[in-house]
Design an enzyme around this catalytic site. Structure first.
Site, PDB file in Angstrom:
ATOM      1  N   LEU A  33     -46.860   0.897 -30.624  1.00  0.00           N
ATOM      2  CA  LEU A  33     -46.288  -0.431 -30.396  1.00  0.00           C
ATOM      3  C   LEU A  33     -45.372  -0.883 -31.528  1.00  0.00           C
ATOM      4  O   LEU A  33     -45.562  -0.533 -32.687  1.00  0.00           O
ATOM      5  CB  LEU A  33     -47.426  -1.438 -30.220  1.00  0.00           C
ATOM      6  N   HIS A  34     -44.389  -1.695 -31.133  1.00  0.00           N
ATOM      7  CA  HIS A  34     -43.472  -2.318 -32.091  1.00  0.00           C
ATOM      8  C   HIS A  34     -43.276  -3.771 -31.653  1.00  0.00           C
ATOM      9  O   HIS A  34     -43.870  -4.214 -30.664  1.00  0.00           O
ATOM     10  CB  HIS A  34     -42.156  -1.532 -32.138  1.00  0.00           C
ATOM     11  N   GLY A  36     -41.006  -5.179 -30.081  1.00  0.00           N
ATOM     12  CA  GLY A  36     -40.553  -5.344 -28.697  1.00  0.00           C
ATOM     13  C   GLY A  36     -41.744  -5.508 -27.762  1.00  0.00           C
ATOM     14  O   GLY A  36     -41.815  -6.449 -26.959  1.00  0.00           O
ATOM     15  N   HIS A  37     -42.719  -4.603 -27.894  1.00  0.00           N
ATOM     16  CA  HIS A  37     -43.937  -4.711 -27.094  1.00  0.00           C
ATOM     17  C   HIS A  37     -44.663  -6.031 -27.400  1.00  0.00           C
ATOM     18  O   HIS A  37     -45.122  -6.734 -26.490  1.00  0.00           O
ATOM     19  CB  HIS A  37     -44.909  -3.579 -27.426  1.00  0.00           C
ATOM     20  N   GLN A  61     -44.384  10.279 -15.128  1.00  0.00           N
ATOM     21  CA  GLN A  61     -43.012   9.807 -15.300  1.00  0.00           C
ATOM     22  C   GLN A  61     -42.197  10.673 -16.258  1.00  0.00           C
ATOM     23  O   GLN A  61     -41.063  10.332 -16.575  1.00  0.00           O
ATOM     24  CB  GLN A  61     -42.988   8.337 -15.737  1.00  0.00           C
ATOM     25  N   LYS A 150     -35.185  -4.158 -22.107  1.00  0.00           N
ATOM     26  CA  LYS A 150     -34.714  -2.906 -22.718  1.00  0.00           C
ATOM     27  C   LYS A 150     -34.636  -1.793 -21.669  1.00  0.00           C
ATOM     28  O   LYS A 150     -33.690  -1.032 -21.615  1.00  0.00           O
ATOM     29  CB  LYS A 150     -35.666  -2.531 -23.849  1.00  0.00           C
ATOM     30  N   ASP A 151     -35.688  -1.713 -20.817  1.00  0.00           N
ATOM     31  CA  ASP A 151     -35.708  -0.724 -19.729  1.00  0.00           C
ATOM     32  C   ASP A 151     -35.214  -1.436 -18.469  1.00  0.00           C
ATOM     33  O   ASP A 151     -35.992  -1.793 -17.584  1.00  0.00           O
ATOM     34  CB  ASP A 151     -37.122  -0.170 -19.557  1.00  0.00           C
ATOM     35  N   MET A 185     -35.352  -1.768 -30.465  1.00  0.00           N
ATOM     36  CA  MET A 185     -36.621  -1.136 -30.864  1.00  0.00           C
ATOM     37  C   MET A 185     -37.110  -0.225 -29.753  1.00  0.00           C
ATOM     38  O   MET A 185     -36.997  -0.545 -28.566  1.00  0.00           O
ATOM     39  CB  MET A 185     -37.666  -2.201 -31.164  1.00  0.00           C
ATOM     40  N   ARG A 188     -39.486   5.729 -29.388  1.00  0.00           N
ATOM     41  CA  ARG A 188     -38.790   7.001 -29.608  1.00  0.00           C
ATOM     42  C   ARG A 188     -37.886   6.967 -30.845  1.00  0.00           C
ATOM     43  O   ARG A 188     -37.433   8.010 -31.287  1.00  0.00           O
ATOM     44  CB  ARG A 188     -37.990   7.399 -28.367  1.00  0.00           C
TER      45      ARG A 188
HETATM   46  P1  AMP Z   1     -42.937   1.588 -23.271  1.00  0.00           P
HETATM   47  O1  AMP Z   1     -44.136   1.602 -24.171  1.00  0.00           O
HETATM   48  O2  AMP Z   1     -41.716   2.179 -23.893  1.00  0.00           O
HETATM   49  O3  AMP Z   1     -43.242   2.098 -21.882  1.00  0.00           O
HETATM   50  O4  AMP Z   1     -42.571   0.044 -23.090  1.00  0.00           O
HETATM   51  C1  AMP Z   1     -43.512  -0.868 -22.598  1.00  0.00           C
HETATM   52  C2  AMP Z   1     -42.811  -2.166 -22.288  1.00  0.00           C
HETATM   53  O5  AMP Z   1     -42.208  -2.673 -23.477  1.00  0.00           O
HETATM   54  C3  AMP Z   1     -41.705  -2.007 -21.249  1.00  0.00           C
HETATM   55  O6  AMP Z   1     -41.713  -3.122 -20.376  1.00  0.00           O
HETATM   56  C4  AMP Z   1     -40.470  -1.976 -22.099  1.00  0.00           C
HETATM   57  O7  AMP Z   1     -39.309  -2.411 -21.430  1.00  0.00           O
HETATM   58  C5  AMP Z   1     -40.846  -2.945 -23.204  1.00  0.00           C
HETATM   59  N1  AMP Z   1     -40.030  -2.721 -24.392  1.00  0.00           N
HETATM   60  C6  AMP Z   1     -39.808  -1.539 -25.027  1.00  0.00           C
HETATM   61  N2  AMP Z   1     -38.948  -1.708 -26.041  1.00  0.00           N
HETATM   62  C7  AMP Z   1     -38.608  -3.019 -26.050  1.00  0.00           C
HETATM   63  C8  AMP Z   1     -37.731  -3.822 -26.862  1.00  0.00           C
HETATM   64  N3  AMP Z   1     -37.043  -3.311 -27.867  1.00  0.00           N
HETATM   65  N4  AMP Z   1     -37.634  -5.136 -26.570  1.00  0.00           N
HETATM   66  C9  AMP Z   1     -38.336  -5.675 -25.543  1.00  0.00           C
HETATM   67  N5  AMP Z   1     -39.162  -4.983 -24.738  1.00  0.00           N
HETATM   68  C10 AMP Z   1     -39.298  -3.667 -24.990  1.00  0.00           C
END
Ligand code: AMP
Length: 281
Positions: A33-34, A36-37, A61, A150-151, A185, A188
């Site tokens: 997590l960062h 963004g999460h 996925q 972001k996605d 953020m 990856r």
């Molecule tokens: P992930 O762990 O990459 O599957 O992301 C989980 C959730 O966090 C998804 O809804 C992503 O779109 C969101 N997310 C990832 N990176 C960011 C970011 N930089 N800013 C906002 N949301 C993010």
């Protein structure tokens, strides 16, 4: 904060934490997590009394040759960050817990949008995403769920799935959280070497350049995308996979951009695939 690992524990935990005046919000993640999460977790607290976060690296996925085996993980750190943000329940299932009968036979088809943007380059990716999100919705039965902008394609598809399949979940989208230099953020980003990290900001610069051009009156998608390509070319460690100007409902490419349309791109920085997007306004 309750950390649960089985479907039974999850059902019991959420049963105790929901009620007529206690809404449940789900934030699905793949962990590492960062901010963004965590911004989505904060948003979840504004939307509901009970916040459930899932951490699951979903094999369905990932395509062959993608980074399923090396995807960064740090569960202890993730749990500490979630606890500090007031999360009520964290669901951390194993692959066997999520897919006890192996790969599911019945999956969610993303429809025509599957062939757009990232979908064109990652066959099966969005089917895997929608299928796991549908399963998480079924397990948690949230009133609302929050996804990151972001996605972008993912957020559009999940909203559409909830609507088309009457899943009874309100889908909210949170803004992109960026590093101080503008890089979006992403878990990856941990893959990037020092020089790659320096050049990765080129994605944001490319999108900022095209947004500024649009702000100055340029409407031709070809000209907007030429600005993206020019900026990416200034960063030799970046190679553009695609850049498109699309409308935000069906993700169809447009020739002439309007406010609300989105410029989305994916680029490799070394061997790491990064995505970013900007809404034109
Ligand atoms: P992930 O762990 O990459 O599957 O992301 C989980 C959730 O966090 C998804 O809804 C992503 O779109 C969101 N997310 C990832 N990176 C960011 C970011 N930089 N800013 C906002 N949301 C993010």
């Amino acid at each position: 904060m309750l950390t649960v690992r089985t479907r039974e524990e999850l059902t019991a935990a959420t049963r105790d934490l929901r009620g007529p005046s206690r809404k449940v919000c789900l934030v699905p993640t793949m962990g590492f997590l960062h901010e963004g999460h965590l911004s989505l977790v904060d948003r979840a607290h504004d939307l509901a009394e009970t916040v459930v976060v899932s951490i699951f690296v979903n094999p369905l996925q990932f395509g062959p040759g993608e980074d399923l085996g090396t995807y960064p993980r740090d569960e202890a750190r993730d749990l500490a960050l979630l606890e500090a943000r007031g999360t009520d329940v964290v669901f951390v299932p194993t692959v066997e817990e999520m897919y006890p009968a192996g790969d599911p036979q019945v999956t969610v088809s993303p429809g025509p949008m599957e062939r757009r943007l990232c979908g064109a380059h990652r066959p099966g990716h969005f089917r895997g995403v929608l299928t796991v999100v549908a399963k998480l919705f079924g397990l948690v039965r949230p009133d609302v769920a929050v996804f990151g902008r972001k996605d972008f394609q993912q957020s559009v598809l999940i909203r559409r799935m909830a609507r088309d399949l009457n899943l009874g979940v309100r889908v909210e989208t949170g803004p992109i959280v960026r590093e101080s230099d503008g890089l979006a953020m992403s878990s990856r980003n941990a893959y990037l070497s020092g020089p790659e990290r320096t050049q990765a900001v080129g994605l944001h610069r490319a999108l900022s350049a095209t947004a500024a051009l649009f702000g100055g009156g340029e409407r031709r998608a070809a000209a907007l995308l030429a600005a993206v390509e020019r900026e990416i070319a200034n960063h030799p460690l970046l190679s553009l996979q695609y850049a498109e100007v699309v409308e935000p409902e069906g993700l169809e490419a447009v020739n002439s951009a309007s406010p609300g349309d989105v410029v989305a791109l994916a680029a490799f920085c070394g061997t790491t695939r990064l995505i970013d997007n900007v809404e034109l306004s």
